[in-house]
Design an enzyme around this catalytic site. Structure first.
Site, PDB file in Angstrom:
ATOM      1  CE1 TYR A  92       8.289  30.464 -21.029  1.00 32.85           C
ATOM      2  CE2 TYR A  92       5.890  31.038 -21.511  1.00 32.85           C
ATOM      3  CZ  TYR A  92       6.921  30.186 -21.019  1.00 32.85           C
ATOM      4  OH  TYR A  92       6.662  28.785 -20.512  1.00 32.85           O
ATOM      5  CE  LYS A 105      23.209  26.976 -15.572  1.00 31.66           C
ATOM      6  NZ  LYS A 105      23.523  25.685 -14.774  1.00 31.66           N
ATOM      7  CG  ASP A 142      22.271  23.409 -12.745  1.00 31.35           C
ATOM      8  OD1 ASP A 142      21.896  24.059 -12.009  1.00 31.35           O
ATOM      9  OD2 ASP A 142      23.081  23.063 -13.104  1.00 31.35           O
ATOM     10  CG  ASP A 182       6.498  26.709 -18.260  1.00 31.48           C
ATOM     11  OD1 ASP A 182       5.388  26.666 -17.613  1.00 31.48           O
ATOM     12  OD2 ASP A 182       7.090  26.155 -19.123  1.00 31.48           O
ATOM     13  CG  ASP A 220       4.481  21.649 -15.213  1.00 32.06           C
ATOM     14  OD1 ASP A 220       3.885  22.648 -15.109  1.00 32.06           O
ATOM     15  OD2 ASP A 220       4.278  20.868 -16.459  1.00 32.06           O
TER      16      ASP A 220
END
Ligand code: IPM
Ligand code: MG
Length: 360
Positions: free
Chosen positions: A143, A194, A226, A250, A254
């Protein structure tokens, strides 16, 4: 003795002002019941600020926030501002607020309330008892990394660039918040990265592993992002506390939110090393239902409870608000997003009135 707390209100855009009104009414009611005084100052952010001043985070807003005990934010953004240049987008204002207040730790709890189990799109046995805390790094990673931009390459092609970068110091400080959070919960921390592909994640994993020596009572595991996305949907009860970087957090927050039936239920706290934190719902500004009295104000109301608990050290007041939310759900009141058979569908205002009655 009455304590006076200075609270900055940032209603923002879309459904923001509607849900903020409910939250402030709830806060005032609890305040008067418990002899807590609040001094509210409203400031502009997001699209509302762009319309008024041309910028998504006016200097005055940041100043007001810095001078307060806590910041209550609703939501920002909307179609109207989606095509402006990036520095003038509502989202840039939110990122500026996070950076300006150095809010590097974002706590996003996903707890399913028994009354809402049937509102989840997943089976009862999968979601019943889910109680997860996502600790998202909030002021670093892709970001904020540089270089970033859209550049013209020598070939004439355009190249869009962002950079995912973490320093060891940034990883350590969010890591410590996460270990301490896990200590206060069930003592299990899953770090999501990751590392099979990204160097930045390798450093992340190495540092989090090294930190774990300081927290012998926390069990640390690692998971690739993942797989974590899949495991959250497959068997979410395996998770207690999750710590991860800005972008992965982020996305995963959700997904975790939806386990609980509706993202319209979930509060969050963004904290720095010192200074005021920002308390806001996980959901966005929902421009499609703005101004129609359809929004679910409960995430905003629960964010005020988080504010009372974390920023103002008023756990009894926080309990009261959370109890009022439980009561209105027990009474069968539901906004559209959590509506189920045999329940009473209400709008944002009526939900607010039900909360005030529950508090009385
Ligand atoms: C969130 C939101 C923000 C983010 C947007 C609005 C900038 O999605 O708080 O999760 O990406 O962090
Ligand atoms: Mg998000």
């Amino acid at each position: 003795m009455t304590s006076t707390y200075r609270i900055t209100l940032l209603p923002g855009d879309g459904i923001g002002p509607e849900i903020m009104t409910v939250a402030v009414d709830v806060l005032k009611t609890v305040g008067s019941q418990m002899d807590l005084a609040f001094e509210f100052e409203e400031a502009l952010i997001g699209g509302a600020a762009i319309d008024e001043t041309g910028e998504p985070l006016p200097e005055a807003t940041l100043k007001t926030c810095k001078a307060s005990d806590a910041v209550l934010l609703a939501a920002i953004g909307g179609y109207k501002w989606d095509t402006l240049p990036r520095h003038q987008r509502p989202e840039t204002g939110l990122l500026g607020l996070r950076a300006g207040l150095e809010l590097f730790a974002n706590l996003r709890p996903a707890t399913i309330l028994p009354q809402l189990i049937d509102a989840s799109s997943l089976k009862r046995e999968v979601v019943e008892g889910v109680d997860i805390m996502v600790v998202r790094e909030l002021t670093g990673g892709i970001y904020f990394g540089s270089p970033k931009g859209i550049f013209e390459a020598e070939t004439g092609q355009k190249r869009g660039v962002n950079t995912m970068v973490y320093t060891d110091g940034e990883i350590d400080r969010i890591g410590r918040v996460a270990f301490e959070t896990a200590q206060k919960r069930r003592g299990q921390l899953c770090s999501v990265d990751k590392a099979n592909v990204l160097e930045v994640s390798q450093l992340w994993r190495d540092r989090i592993t090294a930190l774990s020596a300081d927290y012998p009572n926390v069990t640390l595991t690692h998971m690739y992002v993942d797989n974590a996305a899949m495991q959250l949907i497959r068997w979410p009860k395996q998770f207690d506390t999750i710590v991860t970087g800005n972008l992965f957090g982020d996305i995963l927050s959700d997904a975790a939110a939806m386990l609980t039936g509706s993202i319209g239920m979930l509060p969050s706290a963004s904290l720095g090393a010192s200074g005021p934190g920002v308390y806001e719902p996980v959901h966005g500004s929902a421009p499609d239902i703005a101004g129609q009295d359809k929004a679910n104000p409960l995430a905003q109301v629960l964010s005020t409870a988080m504010m009372l608990r974390y920023a103002l050290d008023q756990p009894v007041a926080a309990d009261r608000i959370e109890q009022a939310v439980t009561t209105v759900l027990d009474q069968g009141y539901r906004t559209g997003d959590i509506m189920a058979e045999n329940m009473t569908q209400v709008g944002c205002k009526a939900m607010g009135e039900a909360l005030l009655s529950a508090l009385a």
